[in-house]
Write an enzyme that holds these catalytic residues in place. Structure first.
Site, mmCIF file in Angstrom:
data_model
loop_
_atom_site.group_PDB
_atom_site.id
_atom_site.type_symbol
_atom_site.label_atom_id
_atom_site.label_comp_id
_atom_site.label_asym_id
_atom_site.label_seq_id
_atom_site.Cartn_x
_atom_site.Cartn_y
_atom_site.Cartn_z
ATOM 1 N N CYS B 325 13.136 2.341 96.794
ATOM 2 C CA CYS B 325 13.971 2.036 95.635
ATOM 3 C C CYS B 325 13.609 2.940 94.477
ATOM 4 O O CYS B 325 13.398 2.461 93.351
ATOM 5 C CB CYS B 325 13.761 0.593 95.214
ATOM 6 S SG CYS B 325 14.551 -0.593 96.283
ATOM 7 N N ASP B 326 13.464 4.208 94.711
ATOM 8 C CA ASP B 326 13.093 5.136 93.650
ATOM 9 C C ASP B 326 14.070 6.288 93.707
ATOM 10 O O ASP B 326 14.201 6.950 94.732
ATOM 11 C CB ASP B 326 11.666 5.639 93.847
ATOM 12 C CG ASP B 326 11.161 6.370 92.620
ATOM 13 O OD1 ASP B 326 11.887 7.246 92.114
ATOM 14 O OD2 ASP B 326 10.044 6.062 92.161
#
Lengths: 377, 377
Positions: B325-326
């Protein structure tokens, strides 16, 4: 931001090597500030920001819910005492077998941003709630989110319609305005898109009920940032403007805003040198760098406040670099960092605002250095 | 570069999740190629490239020496059977207590690039050999080294003179032409600087004896690179040109060139999607990304060859991203990567040339994902 408790801990325990110290009292205060600023929103703490068990247990006790990125993070939240109804699987990129495992663990709330992901969830997590992530432009954020997550609003309509068709609960829309977002109008633009998706699907008889406003709440580094209260008001105004008296349920997912200012990294000056006799800037090498936990200095995106024991003395610009044999392990070079001229090898340097996105980013063993140690007090 | 042994291992063992598989036969061949191409140079393997014990033990048995970046790497080399006289402490950034510990372990060869580092070594590692690293411009390298390590040649004269004054053995000069260096003339320029330092100090009665030519030897990614033999000849010519019949001892420090092409990462397609109906490029999400070991895709510096089970089919450009989730966890976006249109979620993707700088770069637990597993066969 180094609280008295953190200073006392460092003074008493004198831990060897670089380490992060997190003050749970600050996390506690941050949680209450979010609750007060947005009393009608459920708080889903973004576990990836800092999954320390002590932090998760505190937030469980305070009533928080949890946004997770993987099965491992779901298990951490469960281990800390969160029930499955307080956990969302918020990563839009999931292996089908990981969705199946999450479903087994009781998780019923999933993020999606495409038809393909909806189909995985329909197959192995039947009947679950899904929300579709919508792309935002990220303007105003210090760590923008590019286009990796989400789809355009028009496609979100298709995705949620498909979810409904496959027997899933088309629950709502999510967005993320970009991390460390200081432009309050960013939420207004995103909520306008969300409202459009609600409207289109309502016309087809599909009634969305939730808006997940993501994270992006900033922590204070070198510049002041708006307070949680200011965010709460701006978001409430935007919600009222776009949804009128048909307010949806709302979720927020603070990560950095919950723990960033609760942590301080203690480091040490390993070397100070120049590259030539007429070099303008000193090179200051710390015992922690980009691969030891400070990955967010990539492109000098985040500029952490540094505290030294000689801050009263005259300062001059420095390059700041980490301890590894990697030339990319330089923290600040394009924008030199002023540090005391009297700074000396062996001095302790505190790196403030490092409670989020440090420990887990740390490399497992690059150059043989061990991962960043953390103490949660 | 996925050898038959690696393919057989993957087919038989079917390891779950992303993993690196290293073929020791390739490391063996690479070592012999360096020995053959540069028979008069001592080979110090750069342990940071891949410190797997199996690799270190093989290189010990072949007669290699070891360039280390930390006390932990020194201990790994010792554990693999290397004697201290085959180990250099090649990091120019060292805590004084780490130098003391290295000295205790028997290490007598240290890198420096400033007066301050010389003084540490003189205090806690008396009488040791030191070599001073000289800055090079790094032109021609795909992963350039900036100015983090080394000093200008004029300052190197001061540094080595000071070492001599403090009773250390001013042994020589080192340089590093930049990682993945394909411009053979880079060594010529650096050796010219080295010769200047030798000459100035000889005039003062200090006789340097060694040139450490560092690493920079490339591995083959998508483009062909010169062979070890071509490097050997270019370097020998440059040494002859600058040092004539007073040839110094020489050291080389291959890391990537020793293990890069010996390893393949097995990964899996987690998701393929578009962001809008008219999106030109597909987004292909793998189960490994920038934080799982592929850190060298930073700024798209290194473009790894990808092998899929459908490579005979028609291809179209893709963005390639990791599973976290980056938003920074995107491998190739500026330069799209052509992949088969028929590529499907669940397909296995082999990432070749990943034997170096992957396992140890991997984040300890970002997003809850475990560090990259490795199998050395």
């Amino acid at each position: 931001m180094a609280t008295q408790r953190i200073m006392d801990f460092l003074a008493t325990r004198r831990p060897e090597g670089p380490c992060l110290v997190v003050d749970l009292d600050v996390v506690h205060d941050n949680y209450q500030a979010f609750r007060k600023a947005m009393p009608n929103s459920r708080v889903f703490y973004a576990v990836k920001a800092n999954p320390a068990p002590e932090i998760l247990r505190l937030l469980v006790s305070l009533g928080s819910s949890f946004d997770t990125a993987s099965v491992a993070e779901i298990e951490m939240a469960l281990d800390a005492g969160a029930t499955p109804d307080r956990i969302s699987y918020g990563n839009t990129i999931k292996k089908e077998r990981d969705v199946a495992r999450a479903y087994e663990l009781g998780i019923r709330l999933y993020a999606v941003d495409c038809i393909e992901e909806v189909e995985k969830i329909a197959r192995v997590a039947p009947g679950s709630q899904v929300f579709c992530r919508v792309l935002t432009d990220g303007a105003g954020a210090e760590w923008p989110l590019s286009r990796k997550f989400g789809c355009v609003p028009a496609m979100a309509v298709d995705v949620l319609r498909h979810a409904n068709l496959l027997g899933l609960d088309a629950y709502g829309v999510s967005f993320h305005v970009g991390s460390q977002q200081t432009d309050l109008s960013a939420w207004d633009r995103a909520l306008s898109d969300a409202r459009m998706v609600f409207g289109k699907l309502a016309a087809e008889g599909i009634n969305l009920r939730m808006v997940n406003m993501g994270g992006g709440f900033p922590t204070r580094y070198l510049r002041d940032v708006p307070t949680a209260q200011a965010y709460g008001e701006a978001i409430f105004d935007a919600l009222s403007k776009h949804f009128g008296n048909r307010m949806p349920e709302t979720i927020i997912e603070p990560g950095r805003g919950m723990v960033g200012n609760a942590g301080v990294i203690k480091s040490e000056v390993v070397l100070i040198s120049r590259k030539s006799d007429n070099d303008e800037a000193r090179w200051v090498y710390l015992d922690i760098g980009k691969f030891g936990g400070l990955a967010e200095t990539m492109d000098e995106a985040i500029r952490y406040p540094l505290v030294t024991p000689r801050d009263g003395d005259e300062k001059a610009p420095c390059v700041i670099a980490g301890p590894t044999c990697d030339s990319a392990d330089v923290l600040y070079e394009k924008n030199l960092y002023p540090l005391p001229i009297s700074l000396t090898i062996g001095d302790e340097v505190l790196i403030e605002g490092t409670g989020a996105y440090t420990t887990t980013y740390s490399a497992v063993a690059f150059n043989g250095f061990e991962p960043l140690k953390a103490y949660v007090i």
